[in-house]
Design a protein around this motif. Structure first.
Motif, PDB file in Angstrom:
ATOM      1  N   ALA A  45       1.980  11.280   4.704  1.00  0.00           N
ATOM      2  CA  ALA A  45       1.254  12.534   4.971  1.00  0.00           C
ATOM      3  C   ALA A  45       0.557  13.056   3.722  1.00  0.00           C
ATOM      4  CB  ALA A  45       2.218  13.588   5.508  1.00  0.00           C
ATOM      5  N   ASP A  46       1.062  12.691   2.548  1.00  0.00           N
ATOM      6  CA  ASP A  46       0.422  13.112   1.302  1.00  0.00           C
ATOM      7  C   ASP A  46      -0.804  12.256   0.991  1.00  0.00           C
ATOM      8  OD1 ASP A  46       2.496  15.066   0.629  1.00  0.00           O
ATOM      9  OD2 ASP A  46       3.774  13.321   0.294  1.00  0.00           O
ATOM     10  N   LEU A  47      -0.726  10.991   1.359  1.00  0.00           N
ATOM     11  CA  LEU A  47      -1.840  10.070   1.110  1.00  0.00           C
ATOM     12  C   LEU A  47      -2.994  10.284   2.077  1.00  0.00           C
ATOM     13  CD1 LEU A  47      -3.099   7.516  -0.203  1.00  0.00           C
ATOM     14  CD2 LEU A  47      -1.811   6.163   1.473  1.00  0.00           C
ATOM     15  N   ALA A  48      -2.693  10.653   3.308  1.00  0.00           N
ATOM     16  CA  ALA A  48      -3.708  10.680   4.363  1.00  0.00           C
ATOM     17  C   ALA A  48      -4.943  11.513   4.025  1.00  0.00           C
ATOM     18  CB  ALA A  48      -3.076  11.150   5.674  1.00  0.00           C
ATOM     19  N   PRO A  49      -4.814  12.753   3.538  1.00  0.00           N
ATOM     20  CA  PRO A  49      -6.036  13.548   3.290  1.00  0.00           C
ATOM     21  C   PRO A  49      -6.982  12.936   2.263  1.00  0.00           C
ATOM     22  CG  PRO A  49      -4.129  14.978   3.471  1.00  0.00           C
ATOM     23  CD  PRO A  49      -3.595  13.577   3.389  1.00  0.00           C
ATOM     24  N   PRO A  50      -6.526  12.569   1.056  1.00  0.00           N
ATOM     25  CA  PRO A  50      -7.488  12.005   0.102  1.00  0.00           C
ATOM     26  C   PRO A  50      -8.028  10.649   0.533  1.00  0.00           C
ATOM     27  CG  PRO A  50      -5.265  11.853  -0.792  1.00  0.00           C
ATOM     28  CD  PRO A  50      -5.184  12.706   0.429  1.00  0.00           C
ATOM     29  N   ALA A  51      -7.195   9.843   1.182  1.00  0.00           N
ATOM     30  CA  ALA A  51      -7.667   8.528   1.621  1.00  0.00           C
ATOM     31  C   ALA A  51      -8.719   8.675   2.710  1.00  0.00           C
ATOM     32  CB  ALA A  51      -6.488   7.688   2.119  1.00  0.00           C
ATOM     33  N   ARG A  52      -8.467   9.555   3.662  1.00  0.00           N
ATOM     34  CA  ARG A  52      -9.426   9.779   4.747  1.00  0.00           C
ATOM     35  C   ARG A  52     -10.734  10.323   4.203  1.00  0.00           C
ATOM     36  NH1 ARG A  52      -6.929  13.595   7.194  1.00  0.00           N
ATOM     37  NH2 ARG A  52      -5.447  12.200   8.226  1.00  0.00           N
ATOM     38  N   ALA A  53     -10.649  11.247   3.263  1.00  0.00           N
ATOM     39  CA  ALA A  53     -11.859  11.835   2.681  1.00  0.00           C
ATOM     40  C   ALA A  53     -12.691  10.794   1.952  1.00  0.00           C
ATOM     41  CB  ALA A  53     -11.483  12.970   1.735  1.00  0.00           C
ATOM     42  N   ALA A  54     -12.046   9.766   1.414  1.00  0.00           N
ATOM     43  CA  ALA A  54     -12.752   8.717   0.680  1.00  0.00           C
ATOM     44  C   ALA A  54     -13.296   7.628   1.584  1.00  0.00           C
ATOM     45  CB  ALA A  54     -11.826   8.099  -0.363  1.00  0.00           C
ATOM     46  N   VAL A  56     -11.274   5.655   3.604  1.00  0.00           N
ATOM     47  CA  VAL A  56     -10.287   4.579   3.747  1.00  0.00           C
ATOM     48  C   VAL A  56      -9.775   4.541   5.180  1.00  0.00           C
ATOM     49  CG1 VAL A  56      -7.974   3.813   3.054  1.00  0.00           C
ATOM     50  CG2 VAL A  56      -9.596   4.648   1.332  1.00  0.00           C
ATOM     51  N   THR A  57      -9.802   3.345   5.765  1.00  0.00           N
ATOM     52  CA  THR A  57      -9.314   3.185   7.134  1.00  0.00           C
ATOM     53  C   THR A  57      -8.116   2.252   7.241  1.00  0.00           C
ATOM     54  OG1 THR A  57     -10.907   1.399   7.529  1.00  0.00           O
ATOM     55  CG2 THR A  57     -11.584   3.636   8.128  1.00  0.00           C
ATOM     56  N   ALA A  58      -7.756   1.589   6.140  1.00  0.00           N
ATOM     57  CA  ALA A  58      -6.593   0.699   6.137  1.00  0.00           C
ATOM     58  C   ALA A  58      -6.060   0.608   4.718  1.00  0.00           C
ATOM     59  CB  ALA A  58      -6.960  -0.699   6.649  1.00  0.00           C
ATOM     60  N   THR A  59      -4.754   0.412   4.582  1.00  0.00           N
ATOM     61  CA  THR A  59      -4.155   0.332   3.257  1.00  0.00           C
ATOM     62  C   THR A  59      -3.104  -0.772   3.197  1.00  0.00           C
ATOM     63  OG1 THR A  59      -2.230   1.796   3.551  1.00  0.00           O
ATOM     64  CG2 THR A  59      -4.364   2.856   3.098  1.00  0.00           C
ATOM     65  N   VAL A  83      -2.602   3.328   9.708  1.00  0.00           N
ATOM     66  CA  VAL A  83      -3.467   3.058   8.565  1.00  0.00           C
ATOM     67  C   VAL A  83      -2.824   2.067   7.601  1.00  0.00           C
ATOM     68  CG1 VAL A  83      -4.649   4.088   6.573  1.00  0.00           C
ATOM     69  CG2 VAL A  83      -4.619   5.282   8.766  1.00  0.00           C
ATOM     70  N   VAL A  84      -1.499   2.123   7.431  1.00  0.00           N
ATOM     71  CA  VAL A  84      -0.795   1.185   6.552  1.00  0.00           C
ATOM     72  C   VAL A  84      -0.700  -0.154   7.273  1.00  0.00           C
ATOM     73  CG1 VAL A  84       1.303   0.695   5.258  1.00  0.00           C
ATOM     74  CG2 VAL A  84       0.508   3.061   5.480  1.00  0.00           C
ATOM     75  N   ARG A  85      -1.587  -1.058   6.907  1.00  0.00           N
ATOM     76  CA  ARG A  85      -1.708  -2.327   7.635  1.00  0.00           C
ATOM     77  C   ARG A  85      -0.928  -3.469   6.998  1.00  0.00           C
ATOM     78  NH1 ARG A  85      -6.518  -2.283  10.477  1.00  0.00           N
ATOM     79  NH2 ARG A  85      -5.936  -4.347  11.243  1.00  0.00           N
ATOM     80  N   GLY A  86      -0.519  -3.278   5.740  1.00  0.00           N
ATOM     81  CA  GLY A  86       0.201  -4.353   5.071  1.00  0.00           C
ATOM     82  C   GLY A  86       1.196  -3.813   4.065  1.00  0.00           C
ATOM     83  N   VAL A  87       2.232  -4.611   3.810  1.00  0.00           N
ATOM     84  CA  VAL A  87       3.268  -4.263   2.837  1.00  0.00           C
ATOM     85  C   VAL A  87       3.436  -5.427   1.874  1.00  0.00           C
ATOM     86  CG1 VAL A  87       5.719  -3.747   2.483  1.00  0.00           C
ATOM     87  CG2 VAL A  87       4.503  -2.764   4.459  1.00  0.00           C
ATOM     88  N   VAL A  88       3.344  -5.142   0.591  1.00  0.00           N
ATOM     89  CA  VAL A  88       3.719  -6.104  -0.445  1.00  0.00           C
ATOM     90  C   VAL A  88       5.095  -5.679  -0.932  1.00  0.00           C
ATOM     91  CG1 VAL A  88       3.212  -7.020  -2.749  1.00  0.00           C
ATOM     92  CG2 VAL A  88       1.354  -6.619  -1.124  1.00  0.00           C
ATOM     93  N   GLY A  89       6.110  -6.439  -0.538  1.00  0.00           N
ATOM     94  CA  GLY A  89       7.484  -6.061  -0.807  1.00  0.00           C
ATOM     95  C   GLY A  89       8.109  -6.821  -1.956  1.00  0.00           C
ATOM     96  N   TRP A  90       9.433  -6.850  -1.970  1.00  0.00           N
ATOM     97  CA  TRP A  90      10.174  -7.476  -3.058  1.00  0.00           C
ATOM     98  C   TRP A  90      11.318  -8.310  -2.500  1.00  0.00           C
ATOM     99  CZ3 TRP A  90      15.240  -7.571  -4.727  1.00  0.00           C
ATOM    100  CH2 TRP A  90      15.473  -8.083  -6.016  1.00  0.00           C
ATOM    101  N   VAL A  91      11.551  -9.452  -3.117  1.00  0.00           N
ATOM    102  CA  VAL A  91      12.770 -10.232  -2.926  1.00  0.00           C
ATOM    103  C   VAL A  91      13.190 -10.764  -4.293  1.00  0.00           C
ATOM    104  CG1 VAL A  91      12.328 -10.950  -0.535  1.00  0.00           C
ATOM    105  CG2 VAL A  91      11.536 -12.382  -2.439  1.00  0.00           C
ATOM    106  N   ASP A  92      14.449 -11.134  -4.396  1.00  0.00           N
ATOM    107  CA  ASP A  92      14.947 -11.749  -5.618  1.00  0.00           C
ATOM    108  C   ASP A  92      14.439 -13.185  -5.658  1.00  0.00           C
ATOM    109  OD1 ASP A  92      16.292 -12.848  -7.739  1.00  0.00           O
ATOM    110  OD2 ASP A  92      18.303 -12.298  -7.033  1.00  0.00           O
TER     111      ASP A  92
END
Length: 292
Positions: A45-54, A56-59, A83-92
């Motif tokens: 919800a914090d990201l949505a306003p600035p991203a939308r204003a710029a 951005v349609t996917a992240t 809008v969050v279309r992908g995740v770059v995560g972590w594994v050991d």
């Protein structure tokens, strides 16, 4: 020009941002004094306003701590956020069962949004970390699973990263933050040389991200970032570069919109298809995001 009018600057993909709630996943790297601007929780919800204003349609949201649990939570966010279309995560990467761990992440809610893996190589003290057989075995497993490996390295680690990309041609690599060039310093010549070496591997792409926090100036201008962006364009070409905000970390030196506007100014010399690649095409192709 506004984002809606400029050719190639519509349907933007932000290929690099973070989200965190510190009660669930502490961020011990945040100094509350020098990093007061990001000493807070940051949610969709914090990201949505600035991203939308710029425009951005996917992240793509990227891990910030070495935690399987954080990745599971980010996948859960992606399952609920269109809008969050992908995740770059972590594994050991050094675990014997990396492939099984990746399967477990993909079985989690939102697991179909897992597009890549990253490790905080920039914090590793071993100067040959990416040369280690156990680490390379883990990265090879990431590639075999059809996932991208994001390279978070500092400038002095670029030669090690270049060796890795040459030796594992079957893995798709993305360089985060252009390897954190020492902007405005004599070391830029070495960075340029090593960036070209990395770019010689066709299985690599790079993110135009994280530059505003590498400028050793309180009041920077687009001209301060221009050398790094131009060198990246020379090394990779626009079809192997992608925009990333590095939000909320960028807030240490810039608003979301200011970085978008700055990059637009620095890309003015590129043709429409080139700008379209940077603003979204490259990220969609490399991370398999599909159209916005």
């Amino acid at each position: 020009m506004t984002g809606a009018q400029e050719p190639g600057r519509t349907g933007i993909v932000d290929a690099h941002h973070h989200l965190w709630v510190r009660a669930r996943h502490p961020q011990p790297w945040i100094d509350p004094v020098t990093m007061a601007a990001i000493d807070a929780d940051f949610e969709p919800a914090d990201l949505a306003p600035p991203a939308r204003a710029a425009g951005v349609t996917a992240t793509v949201v990227v891990q910030s701590v070495a935690s399987d649990a954080e990745t599971v939570d980010l996948l859960g966010v992606a399952a609920e956020d269109t809008v969050v279309r992908g995740v770059v995560g972590w594994v050991d990467l050094t675990a014997e069962d990396v492939a099984d761990r990746l399967d477990s992440l993909r079985a989690a809610r939102g697991g179909e949004r897992l597009v890549g893996i990253r490790h905080l190589v920039q914090s590793e003290t071993d100067p040959a970390y990416l040369d280690r057989p156990d680490v390379r075995r883990g990265i090879a497993a990431v590639g075999a699973a059809g996932l991208v490996f994001d390279l978070l390295v500092r400038q002095h680690q670029l030669p090690m990263a270049a060796r890795l990309t040459r030796d594992l041609p079957e893995v798709s690599f993305v360089l985060d933050h252009l390897g954190k060039p020492a902007l405005g310093s004599p070391e830029m010549a070495e960075w340029r040389r090593d960036l070209l070496s990395l770019a010689a591997s066709p299985n690599t792409t790079a993110k135009l991200s994280g530059l505003v926090t590498e400028v050793p100036l309180a009041h920077w201008t687009p001209a301060d970032l221009q050398p790094a962006v131009e060198d990246a364009l020379d090394a990779f070409g626009p079809d192997r570069l992608m925009f990333g905000s590095d939000w909320p970390v960028c807030l240490l030196a810039s608003s979301y919109q200011r970085w978008v506007d700055t990059l637009a100014e620095l890309l003015e010399g590129q043709d429409g298809p080139g700008r379209a690649s940077v603003w979204g095409g490259t990220a969609r192709r490399v991370y398999g995001l599909g159209p916005s």
